[in-house]
Design a protein around this motif. Structure first.
Motif, mmCIF file in Angstrom:
data_model
loop_
_atom_site.group_PDB
_atom_site.id
_atom_site.type_symbol
_atom_site.label_atom_id
_atom_site.label_comp_id
_atom_site.label_asym_id
_atom_site.label_seq_id
_atom_site.Cartn_x
_atom_site.Cartn_y
_atom_site.Cartn_z
ATOM 1 N N TYR A 254 34.843 22.686 22.450
ATOM 2 C CA TYR A 254 34.662 23.128 21.072
ATOM 3 C C TYR A 254 36.012 23.590 20.515
ATOM 4 O O TYR A 254 36.865 24.078 21.253
ATOM 5 C CB TYR A 254 33.693 24.308 20.998
ATOM 6 N N ASN A 255 36.167 23.469 19.204
ATOM 7 C CA ASN A 255 37.376 24.031 18.603
ATOM 8 C C ASN A 255 37.175 25.511 18.328
ATOM 9 O O ASN A 255 36.113 26.084 18.608
ATOM 10 C CB ASN A 255 37.793 23.253 17.338
ATOM 11 N N ILE B 23 25.133 25.476 16.343
ATOM 12 C CA ILE B 23 25.939 26.702 16.276
ATOM 13 C C ILE B 23 25.260 27.657 15.302
ATOM 14 O O ILE B 23 24.974 27.310 14.178
ATOM 15 C CB ILE B 23 27.363 26.392 15.797
ATOM 16 N N HIS C 291 23.749 20.412 20.189
ATOM 17 C CA HIS C 291 24.308 21.751 20.485
ATOM 18 C C HIS C 291 24.618 22.434 19.152
ATOM 19 O O HIS C 291 25.690 22.300 18.581
ATOM 20 C CB HIS C 291 25.562 21.616 21.328
ATOM 21 N N GLY D 185 34.073 26.629 16.676
ATOM 22 C CA GLY D 185 32.795 26.370 17.318
ATOM 23 C C GLY D 185 32.254 24.975 17.108
ATOM 24 O O GLY D 185 31.111 24.688 17.462
ATOM 25 N N LYS D 186 33.065 24.066 16.567
ATOM 26 C CA LYS D 186 32.614 22.685 16.372
ATOM 27 C C LYS D 186 32.779 21.905 17.673
ATOM 28 O O LYS D 186 33.833 21.928 18.295
ATOM 29 C CB LYS D 186 33.441 22.009 15.275
ATOM 30 N N LEU D 187 31.712 21.213 18.068
ATOM 31 C CA LEU D 187 31.774 20.388 19.270
ATOM 32 C C LEU D 187 32.671 19.186 19.010
ATOM 33 O O LEU D 187 32.435 18.397 18.089
ATOM 34 C CB LEU D 187 30.375 19.925 19.675
ATOM 35 N N ILE E 46 27.646 30.221 19.769
ATOM 36 C CA ILE E 46 27.381 28.822 20.084
ATOM 37 C C ILE E 46 26.072 28.788 20.877
ATOM 38 O O ILE E 46 25.970 29.364 21.957
ATOM 39 C CB ILE E 46 28.529 28.210 20.914
ATOM 40 N N ASN F 90 40.863 26.509 22.020
ATOM 41 C CA ASN F 90 39.731 25.619 22.258
ATOM 42 C C ASN F 90 38.842 26.245 23.328
ATOM 43 O O ASN F 90 39.307 26.991 24.187
ATOM 44 C CB ASN F 90 40.210 24.244 22.719
#
Length: 266
Positions: free
Chosen positions: A55-56, A3, A1, A59-61, A28, A42
């Motif tokens: 995701y935070n 970004i 996934h 945009g981090k999974l 994302i 989140n």
């Protein structure tokens, strides 16, 4: 996934609300069927494979959860970021996850054949609200899914004969959406207060005295007391959106766009 952050756009994409301003931040590159947010910003996305992704704010999974044995994931409530509520309506199965998307508890409603639970929402400070479609009643449940309070017949109170399709709650009220009739407000005992007559609305949020919803391509923020509305046009391809604490998350059929609140920037 992956970004994909867009630094250069053909034009500056901004969303201006009353007393706030949101600016396009990043994308994302994930296809999802539903998105929601919590008060820590989140982002939660449900994929077509019924997988929940967290995701935070950047945009981090972070985490993912899925349980194929439960079928279609119909609902995610992230009102409490430490108690994420999932509901699989076909099997009448509720699942509660912690902030790492690990299971805390499960509860299956199908053992009581006199009920048909269609909707469920987190109730603060603890517990849940469920809508029993068979009897047209709201149940307030404790943290262990035990019955604490039962409303009267919602149809008899509201006069709306169709079934609701979505539920949200605050500390003081419960809200049910009826796309053909509006969004009804009930108090903490499940007693009818009013019908907010907005048609064609399925998903919505409630923040303090504001009702937030997407209608057409515009994001609306309605004052529940005065019914004053501030609305902002979004991309016409957006099908659903969710406002967090400082972000707005907008879902299209191909990706998720994230906008950031810039009102406090110097």
């Amino acid at each position: 996934h992956g970004i994909l952050a867009f630094c250069l756009l053909l034009s500056i994409r901004q969303i201006a609300f009353a007393q706030s301003q949101f600016t396009f931040s990043f994308r994302i590159d994930t296809s999802a069927t539903y998105v929601t947010t919590d008060n820590l910003d989140n982002i939660y996305a449900v994929t077509e494979r019924n997988e929940l992704l967290k995701y935070n704010v950047g945009g981090k999974l972070l985490w993912n959860y899925s349980n194929k044995a439960f079928g279609k994931l119909g609902y995610v409530d992230a009102t409490d970021p430490l108690r994420i509520l999932l509901f699989y309506p076909a099997l009448q199965q509720a699942v509660v996850l912690n902030n790492n998307l690990n299971e805390i508890s499960r509860f299956n409603f199908s053992s009581d054949v006199s009920k048909q639970i269609a909707l469920i929402a987190t109730a603060n400070p603890n517990g849940y609200w469920v809508y029993d479609q068979a009897n047209r009643q709201l149940h307030r449940l404790g943290n262990q899914f035990n019955d604490e309070n039962l409303s009267g017949n919602i149809y008899q109170q509201s006069g709306i004969s169709t079934q609701p399709v979505y539920i949200r709650s605050t500390d003081a009220y419960v809200y049910l959406s009826y796309p053909q009739a509006g969004i009804i407000q009930l108090d903490r005992f499940g007693t009818y207060v009013q019908n907010i007559k907005i048609d064609s609305i399925r998903y919505f949020q409630v923040k303090e005295n504001l009702l937030l919803f997407l209608k057409g391509s515009a994001w609306h923020r309605m004052n529940i007391s005065s019914f004053e509305v501030a609305k902002t046009e979004l991309d016409k391809n957006i099908v659903q959106a969710s406002e967090g604490n400082t972000i707005l998350v907008a879902l299209t059929r191909q990706h998720i766009d994230v906008y950031t609140n810039t009102k406090d920037e110097k």
